[in-house]
Design a protein around this motif. Structure first.
Motif, PDB file in Angstrom:
ATOM      1  N   LEU A 113     -14.289  -6.857   9.920  1.00 55.72           N
ATOM      2  CA  LEU A 113     -12.995  -7.532   9.789  1.00 55.72           C
ATOM      3  C   LEU A 113     -12.550  -7.589   8.332  1.00 55.72           C
ATOM      4  O   LEU A 113     -11.375  -7.371   8.015  1.00 55.72           O
ATOM      5  N   GLY A 114     -13.481  -7.895   7.439  1.00 58.43           N
ATOM      6  CA  GLY A 114     -13.149  -7.997   6.022  1.00 58.43           C
ATOM      7  C   GLY A 114     -12.719  -6.673   5.422  1.00 58.43           C
ATOM      8  O   GLY A 114     -11.722  -6.606   4.689  1.00 58.43           O
ATOM      9  N   VAL A 115     -13.459  -5.611   5.726  1.00 58.39           N
ATOM     10  CA  VAL A 115     -13.096  -4.291   5.206  1.00 58.39           C
ATOM     11  C   VAL A 115     -11.727  -3.874   5.748  1.00 58.39           C
ATOM     12  O   VAL A 115     -10.874  -3.373   5.003  1.00 58.39           O
ATOM     13  N   ALA A 116     -11.500  -4.112   7.040  1.00 62.11           N
ATOM     14  CA  ALA A 116     -10.209  -3.762   7.638  1.00 62.11           C
ATOM     15  C   ALA A 116      -9.074  -4.552   6.991  1.00 62.11           C
ATOM     16  O   ALA A 116      -8.006  -3.997   6.700  1.00 62.11           O
ATOM     17  N   ALA A 117      -9.300  -5.842   6.741  1.00 60.76           N
ATOM     18  CA  ALA A 117      -8.259  -6.661   6.106  1.00 60.76           C
ATOM     19  C   ALA A 117      -8.003  -6.211   4.671  1.00 60.76           C
ATOM     20  O   ALA A 117      -6.851  -6.163   4.223  1.00 60.76           O
ATOM     21  N   GLY A 118      -9.060  -5.883   3.948  1.00 56.06           N
ATOM     22  CA  GLY A 118      -8.901  -5.423   2.573  1.00 56.06           C
ATOM     23  C   GLY A 118      -8.132  -4.117   2.491  1.00 56.06           C
ATOM     24  O   GLY A 118      -7.218  -3.958   1.669  1.00 56.06           O
ATOM     25  N   LEU A 119      -8.483  -3.180   3.354  1.00 54.54           N
ATOM     26  CA  LEU A 119      -7.758  -1.905   3.381  1.00 54.54           C
ATOM     27  C   LEU A 119      -6.316  -2.112   3.832  1.00 54.54           C
ATOM     28  O   LEU A 119      -5.388  -1.500   3.294  1.00 54.54           O
ATOM     29  N   GLY A 120      -6.135  -2.987   4.799  1.00 57.15           N
ATOM     30  CA  GLY A 120      -4.782  -3.299   5.255  1.00 57.15           C
ATOM     31  C   GLY A 120      -3.944  -3.947   4.164  1.00 57.15           C
ATOM     32  O   GLY A 120      -2.753  -3.657   4.032  1.00 57.15           O
ATOM     33  N   ALA A 121      -4.577  -4.802   3.363  1.00 59.17           N
ATOM     34  CA  ALA A 121      -3.857  -5.456   2.263  1.00 59.17           C
ATOM     35  C   ALA A 121      -3.409  -4.451   1.212  1.00 59.17           C
ATOM     36  O   ALA A 121      -2.409  -4.662   0.521  1.00 59.17           O
ATOM     37  N   LEU A 122      -4.125  -3.360   1.099  1.00 64.05           N
ATOM     38  CA  LEU A 122      -3.751  -2.322   0.134  1.00 64.05           C
ATOM     39  C   LEU A 122      -2.738  -1.336   0.702  1.00 64.05           C
ATOM     40  O   LEU A 122      -1.844  -0.872  -0.011  1.00 64.05           O
ATOM     41  N   LEU A 123      -2.876  -0.993   1.979  1.00 64.49           N
ATOM     42  CA  LEU A 123      -2.079   0.088   2.556  1.00 64.49           C
ATOM     43  C   LEU A 123      -0.809  -0.368   3.281  1.00 64.49           C
ATOM     44  O   LEU A 123       0.168   0.379   3.326  1.00 64.49           O
ATOM     45  N   LEU A 124      -0.808  -1.551   3.865  1.00 70.51           N
ATOM     46  CA  LEU A 124       0.308  -1.956   4.714  1.00 70.51           C
ATOM     47  C   LEU A 124       1.537  -2.522   4.005  1.00 70.51           C
ATOM     48  O   LEU A 124       2.646  -2.337   4.510  1.00 70.51           O
ATOM     49  N   PRO A 125       1.411  -3.238   2.887  1.00 75.09           N
ATOM     50  CA  PRO A 125       2.623  -3.835   2.292  1.00 75.09           C
ATOM     51  C   PRO A 125       3.762  -2.856   2.026  1.00 75.09           C
ATOM     52  O   PRO A 125       4.911  -3.168   2.372  1.00 75.09           O
ATOM     53  N   PRO A 126       3.513  -1.667   1.456  1.00 73.96           N
ATOM     54  CA  PRO A 126       4.648  -0.756   1.260  1.00 73.96           C
ATOM     55  C   PRO A 126       5.276  -0.312   2.585  1.00 73.96           C
ATOM     56  O   PRO A 126       6.491  -0.175   2.687  1.00 73.96           O
ATOM     57  N   VAL A 127       4.449  -0.124   3.616  1.00 70.91           N
ATOM     58  CA  VAL A 127       4.945   0.294   4.922  1.00 70.91           C
ATOM     59  C   VAL A 127       5.796  -0.812   5.546  1.00 70.91           C
ATOM     60  O   VAL A 127       6.779  -0.541   6.242  1.00 70.91           O
ATOM     61  N   MET A 128       5.439  -2.061   5.277  1.00 71.10           N
ATOM     62  CA  MET A 128       6.160  -3.207   5.821  1.00 71.10           C
ATOM     63  C   MET A 128       7.387  -3.570   4.992  1.00 71.10           C
ATOM     64  O   MET A 128       8.079  -4.532   5.307  1.00 71.10           O
ATOM     65  N   GLY A 129       7.629  -2.842   3.926  1.00 66.49           N
ATOM     66  CA  GLY A 129       8.792  -3.113   3.089  1.00 66.49           C
ATOM     67  C   GLY A 129       8.583  -4.223   2.083  1.00 66.49           C
ATOM     68  O   GLY A 129       9.547  -4.781   1.567  1.00 66.49           O
ATOM     69  N   LEU A 130       7.331  -4.561   1.793  1.00 71.49           N
ATOM     70  CA  LEU A 130       7.042  -5.634   0.837  1.00 71.49           C
ATOM     71  C   LEU A 130       6.740  -5.100  -0.559  1.00 71.49           C
ATOM     72  O   LEU A 130       6.442  -5.870  -1.462  1.00 71.49           O
ATOM     73  N   GLY A 131       6.782  -3.809  -0.725  1.00 70.54           N
ATOM     74  CA  GLY A 131       6.466  -3.220  -2.024  1.00 70.54           C
ATOM     75  C   GLY A 131       4.969  -3.165  -2.242  1.00 70.54           C
ATOM     76  O   GLY A 131       4.171  -3.523  -1.374  1.00 70.54           O
ATOM     77  N   TYR A 132       4.589  -2.711  -3.416  1.00 67.05           N
ATOM     78  CA  TYR A 132       3.168  -2.611  -3.754  1.00 67.05           C
ATOM     79  C   TYR A 132       2.685  -3.920  -4.368  1.00 67.05           C
ATOM     80  O   TYR A 132       3.430  -4.581  -5.089  1.00 67.05           O
ATOM     81  N   PRO A 133       1.436  -4.291  -4.102  1.00 68.38           N
ATOM     82  CA  PRO A 133       0.884  -5.472  -4.769  1.00 68.38           C
ATOM     83  C   PRO A 133       0.841  -5.241  -6.280  1.00 68.38           C
ATOM     84  O   PRO A 133       0.633  -4.104  -6.725  1.00 68.38           O
ATOM     85  N   PRO A 134       1.037  -6.282  -7.085  1.00 68.03           N
ATOM     86  CA  PRO A 134       0.941  -6.115  -8.534  1.00 68.03           C
ATOM     87  C   PRO A 134      -0.425  -5.568  -8.942  1.00 68.03           C
ATOM     88  O   PRO A 134      -1.452  -5.965  -8.394  1.00 68.03           O
ATOM     89  N   HIS A 135      -0.438  -4.651  -9.868  1.00 67.54           N
ATOM     90  CA  HIS A 135      -1.653  -4.063 -10.448  1.00 67.54           C
ATOM     91  C   HIS A 135      -2.475  -3.275  -9.435  1.00 67.54           C
ATOM     92  O   HIS A 135      -3.661  -3.040  -9.655  1.00 67.54           O
ATOM     93  N   SER A 136      -1.884  -2.879  -8.324  1.00 70.35           N
ATOM     94  CA  SER A 136      -2.660  -2.199  -7.285  1.00 70.35           C
ATOM     95  C   SER A 136      -2.983  -0.751  -7.637  1.00 70.35           C
ATOM     96  O   SER A 136      -3.735  -0.107  -6.916  1.00 70.35           O
TER      97      SER A 136
END
Length: 173
Positions: A113-136
């Motif tokens: 669950l943790g690995v999936a959430a971490g990868l999702g936190a990196l990959l999904l925001p741009p797809v969802m229209g939230l932009g890239y996380p700062p310093h990513s």
């Protein structure tokens, strides 16, 4: 094959409350432990590191977007930040509570669950229209993000195991 008789009303009521059989409360406690661990390390690093992962920024963006779509304007940056913080805790608690779905292997489930959430936190925001996380764009930031979410999953799985729910629903080990 014989048909089973209909249960009487008082028998059906006795089967309804899920919390009485002890599965919901340990799941929520475990999920909350994972969410608190994730939030604690995130907040600590936010104040100690120069370029920490900033998932809180994405939470604020998502909440502001949701509010605007509902016709509300975020009043104040601090109010938005507090509400996003609370939303993160609730969402992460619900997410990490899923360790209870694998009662025989909660640590393994927590890591996955943790690995999936971490990868999702990196990959999904741009797809969802939230932009890239700062310093990513920094690899250290990406590694920290996945590691922190994995830590949250480990804490959730460890808490669930410590609560003594390592048996499946049939009672077998």
């Amino acid at each position: 094959m014989l048909a089973r008789p209909m249960r009487r009303a008082h028998e059906r009521r006795a089967l309804r409350p899920v919390a009485r059989d002890g599965r919901v409360a340990p799941a929520v406690v475990s999920g909350a432990a994972g969410a608190v661990a994730l939030t604690a390390i995130h907040q600590l690093a936010r104040h100690r590191l120069e370029y920490p992962p900033r998932m809180d920024v994405l939470g604020k963006r998502a909440l502001a977007r949701l509010m605007r779509s509902a016709g509300w304007m975020p009043r104040d940056e601090q109010v938005l930040e507090r509400n996003a913080f609370a939303g993160d805790l609730v969402a992460n608690t619900a997410y990490y509570a899923a360790v209870s779905l694998a009662p025989r292997h909660p640590l393994r489930c927590g890591v996955l669950l943790g690995v999936a959430a971490g990868l999702g936190a990196l990959l999904l925001p741009p797809v969802m229209g939230l932009g890239y996380p700062p310093h990513s764009n920094a690899w250290s930031n990406r590694v920290m993000t996945v590691a922190w979410y994995t830590l949250g999953g480990l804490v959730a799985g460890g808490t669930f195991a410590a609560l003594g729910h390592d048996r499946d629903t049939t009672g077998r080990a």
